[in-house]
Scaffold this motif. Sequence first.
Motif, PDB file in Angstrom:
ATOM      1  N   THR A 328       0.841  -1.183   0.000  1.00 39.83           N
ATOM      2  CA  THR A 328       0.000   0.000   0.000  1.00 39.83           C
ATOM      3  C   THR A 328       0.883   1.243   0.000  1.00 39.83           C
ATOM      4  N   HIS A 329       0.417   2.265  -0.664  1.00 41.89           N
ATOM      5  CA  HIS A 329       1.160   3.524  -0.760  1.00 41.89           C
ATOM      6  C   HIS A 329       1.340   4.181   0.604  1.00 41.89           C
ATOM      7  N   THR A 330       0.449   3.908   1.520  1.00 43.93           N
ATOM      8  CA  THR A 330       0.523   4.545   2.832  1.00 43.93           C
ATOM      9  C   THR A 330       1.727   4.074   3.634  1.00 43.93           C
ATOM     10  N   GLN A 333       4.564   6.517   2.879  1.00 43.16           N
ATOM     11  CA  GLN A 333       4.142   7.820   3.383  1.00 43.16           C
ATOM     12  C   GLN A 333       4.245   7.882   4.901  1.00 43.16           C
ATOM     13  N   ASN A 449      -0.497  10.859  -6.621  1.00 38.77           N
ATOM     14  CA  ASN A 449      -1.705  10.372  -5.953  1.00 38.77           C
ATOM     15  C   ASN A 449      -2.810  10.094  -6.964  1.00 38.77           C
ATOM     16  N   ASN A 454      -5.954   6.418  -4.627  1.00 39.16           N
ATOM     17  CA  ASN A 454      -6.106   5.033  -4.178  1.00 39.16           C
ATOM     18  C   ASN A 454      -4.765   4.479  -3.708  1.00 39.16           C
ATOM     19  N   GLU A 455      -4.742   3.887  -2.521  1.00 41.55           N
ATOM     20  CA  GLU A 455      -3.486   3.454  -1.915  1.00 41.55           C
ATOM     21  C   GLU A 455      -2.857   2.248  -2.602  1.00 41.55           C
ATOM     22  N   PRO A 458      -0.396   3.606  -6.593  1.00 41.25           N
ATOM     23  CA  PRO A 458       0.349   4.866  -6.540  1.00 41.25           C
ATOM     24  C   PRO A 458       1.084   5.153  -7.840  1.00 41.25           C
TER      25      PRO A 458
END
Length: 652
Positions: A328-330, A333, A449, A454-455, A458
């Motif tokens: 996941t992109h999070t 981050q 983004n 959407n995570e 990316p």
Amino acid sequence: MRLLLVHSFLLGFGLSQAAVTVYGPHVQQTFGPYGTVTAASASYTGAAVYNPTTLTPPPVPNPPPPTQFNIALESGNVQGLSITQRGSFFGFSIEFSVVTQVLGRNSSFLQVPFLNLMANIRERAGSVHVRVGGNTQDSATLVESTPDGAALEKDKTNESNPTATPPTIFTAEIIKMMAGISALTNVRWYMGVPFNDTTNFRLQIAEVGEAILGDYLVGLQAGNEPDLYSRHGHRPESYGPNDYTTEFGLLIDAMEKDSNIPNPNLLIGPNLAGVWTPEDVWNTGFVNDYSQQLSALAVERYPTDNCYAQFGVGTPRTGQEMFADYLTHTSGQHIVSSFLNSSNYAQTVGKPLLMFETNTASCGGFPGLSDSYGAALWGIDYGLQMAFSNFSGALFHVGGQSVFYNPFTPPVTNQSTFHQWTIGPIYYSALVVAEALGASNLSQVLDLNPNGGNEFTPGYAIYENGQPMRVALVNYVTDPSGASDYTASISIAGGSTPAQVKVKYLSATSTAQKYNFTWAGQTFGDVFGSDGRPMGNVDIQTVPCDQTAGVCRVKVPAPGFALVFLTDQALSESDEGPTMTFPTTAYTKFENTATIDQAVLATSNGNRGLSDSLAGTSKGRQMSGAFRLRHALPASLGAFLVGVLAVGRLVR
């Protein structure tokens, strides 16, 4: 480094009966004959790095990400771009205790696969940054010779810390070996001044390092994770940021009084693990007081740890339960979020901010996760997120045989002669990021983004001089049905739509796949499968654009990664031509080695590598006489050196 460190030769691929001792942040644990360094696979008893555990990919998200979306790129005065980044942003951190396994035995015998791995990135980025350090650096001592004559040994007579880890002693052969590697592949080095005795700093590593490496030495770390010193028993419990800042000043005083250190302004700090915040150190006046001597600011951070599985310390976690957190992109981050203030601060004081040590998880990573295709996607996303967040470089750690996350791993010395190196997913990430940023050193990164943020999908744009050059697209979803493949429709506002774009894919069948990934059709194979050169034919896809509609539609499979080159210039900057590599034409029980003429090292400072010029002290100067790179078999039982290493070019 809060990772496993190798004390002796580690368990082989289920073949060695040697006991293994590994060290973590709090404890020492010894595994007997045929012991295992992981609890993840009860039937597997070999070295962790070859653990066959394979995870189950997370299911398709509910709701699934949209599979059609637009990416509208701007040109000109684009807002939100990162600082200018170099193609060499992504480098490696090698634990000091394993340098003779990874780099070579000494200055006469270099590891050919390592040369190839560095040459691959050098061709894409212009140079490679490698740190030799970690926990073992703080107690390392440069000596004239070692008891057994090796370039690096453990001084077992001086075991003193809570884990009884013996300090490392090494000779100048280590630094000469580094210089030989630099002469061939333009590796730029970070080392560290031992910080365990601040009343009597051992400055020989700085003296000899500057004398031998010259311009190839770009930084000296002062203290490795000092915010863990009191926890590890290396300082009093009251030790805090002000104490570190004071000791840093003592080091500066000692270096400035040493006439054998011509450049005392290469220091890097504070290299925090996360117990203190960077602001705790900035608030002491650290940067203001020592701005002249600081070449960079640095931190170290892992997203999580697997210490419980290795040592019974901390929170129990498994790779399977953690797998989805990485896809996941999070994830990236979240890691960089605590450093955004520091990255802004670094710009105001004119210093680069480095992520000096990182990887998938401390205490060696997770079996099945750290060595998966999902980790390669995560490494790309995390690397580009750091670049977007104004870090100036990131070093992904290399441990020994007892970790799961290595970018590359040489076989243990007791393996049979046909075993070669094992290339992990993070090395693929390094190649991709090098090509995404290119060799112009003008790249600026923008987190797009896309797809409504959407995570699982990316994407980044890479700009040069205000113009979009490349787009990096990730699809974290595993869906063999094809229903989760997505198409990104890329347009350029204020710019003309090209007739076509070129696309390179990093491909695998599942985020859980281990090894045999392909980057633009080439692979480094399976375990024990590589000499550092990519295998297979290059496959660069040509995608026609709809110039009437003004879009280029690029499909990204689930899972998958696509690097879109918007111009021919963008492609040529990232992949300028055939890579100078070193064929391994002979094999030994000590793996493949190369020899380098020692006379070359005396005049090799500062040049870019074999394909430009060698041994000159001025830019562009060609050495007189032929440079000899020989591939040799170490003498054993009366055998003499044999074999010749031919320098060749990889057809790309």
